[in-house]
Design a protein around this motif. Structure first.
Motif, short mmCIF file in Angstrom:
data_model
loop_
_atom_site.label_atom_id
_atom_site.label_comp_id
_atom_site.label_asym_id
_atom_site.label_seq_id
_atom_site.Cartn_x
_atom_site.Cartn_y
_atom_site.Cartn_z
N UNK A 122 29.86 43.32 45.49
CA UNK A 122 29.68 44.16 46.67
C UNK A 122 29.10 43.34 47.81
N UNK A 123 28.10 42.53 47.51
CA UNK A 123 27.47 41.69 48.53
C UNK A 123 28.47 40.72 49.15
N UNK A 124 29.36 40.17 48.31
CA UNK A 124 30.35 39.20 48.77
C UNK A 124 31.60 39.85 49.35
N UNK A 125 31.66 41.17 49.35
CA UNK A 125 32.84 41.92 49.80
C UNK A 125 34.07 41.54 48.97
N UNK A 126 33.85 41.27 47.70
CA UNK A 126 34.91 40.89 46.76
C UNK A 126 35.46 42.17 46.13
N UNK A 127 36.35 42.83 46.85
CA UNK A 127 36.82 44.13 46.40
C UNK A 127 37.70 44.06 45.17
N UNK A 128 38.37 42.95 44.94
CA UNK A 128 39.12 42.80 43.70
C UNK A 128 38.22 42.93 42.49
N UNK A 158 42.91 39.19 41.17
CA UNK A 158 42.71 38.08 42.11
C UNK A 158 44.01 37.59 42.71
N UNK A 159 44.96 38.51 42.90
CA UNK A 159 46.23 38.17 43.53
C UNK A 159 46.20 38.73 44.95
N UNK A 162 49.41 49.72 42.78
CA UNK A 162 49.85 48.36 42.47
C UNK A 162 49.03 47.33 43.23
N UNK A 163 48.69 47.65 44.47
CA UNK A 163 47.90 46.75 45.29
C UNK A 163 46.47 46.62 44.73
N UNK A 164 45.91 47.73 44.28
CA UNK A 164 44.58 47.70 43.67
C UNK A 164 44.62 46.79 42.45
N UNK A 165 45.64 46.92 41.63
CA UNK A 165 45.78 46.08 40.44
C UNK A 165 45.92 44.61 40.79
N UNK A 166 46.70 44.32 41.83
CA UNK A 166 46.85 42.93 42.27
C UNK A 166 45.51 42.35 42.70
N UNK A 167 44.79 43.10 43.48
CA UNK A 167 43.48 42.63 43.95
C UNK A 167 42.54 42.42 42.78
#
Length: 74
Positions: A24-30, A64-65, A56-61
């Motif tokens: 969350x701190x790093x804004x790493x939403x994947x 780490x895609x 599908x986009x949520x899964x990709x993220x």
């Protein structure tokens, strides 16, 4: 009070995880999406519906895609 809590709200035990706090701190939403699914038992479909993107986009993220390059209310 739980009746006011949306079904996609992350449980406190998930938010308390060090990996989740760091993501969350790093804004790493994947990583946030992956942990929400693994630890919070929230499906990618539910996350996608709340964020206004495709599952599908949520899964990709989560795998780490790619990355999020624009902001929306999520």
């Amino acid at each position: 009070m739980d009746e006011l809590r949306p079904p996609t709200a992350l449980p406190q035990h998930v938010l308390d995880q060090a990996e989740m706090r760091a993501a969350i701190t790093a804004h790493d939403f994947g990583t946030v999406f992956r942990l929400a699914r693994e630890l919070g038992k929230i499906s990618y479909s539910k996350i996608a519906a709340e964020c206004g993107i495709k599952p599908e986009r949520v899964g990709q993220l989560a795998r780490s895609q790619g990355q999020i390059t624009t902001t929306r209310s999520c």
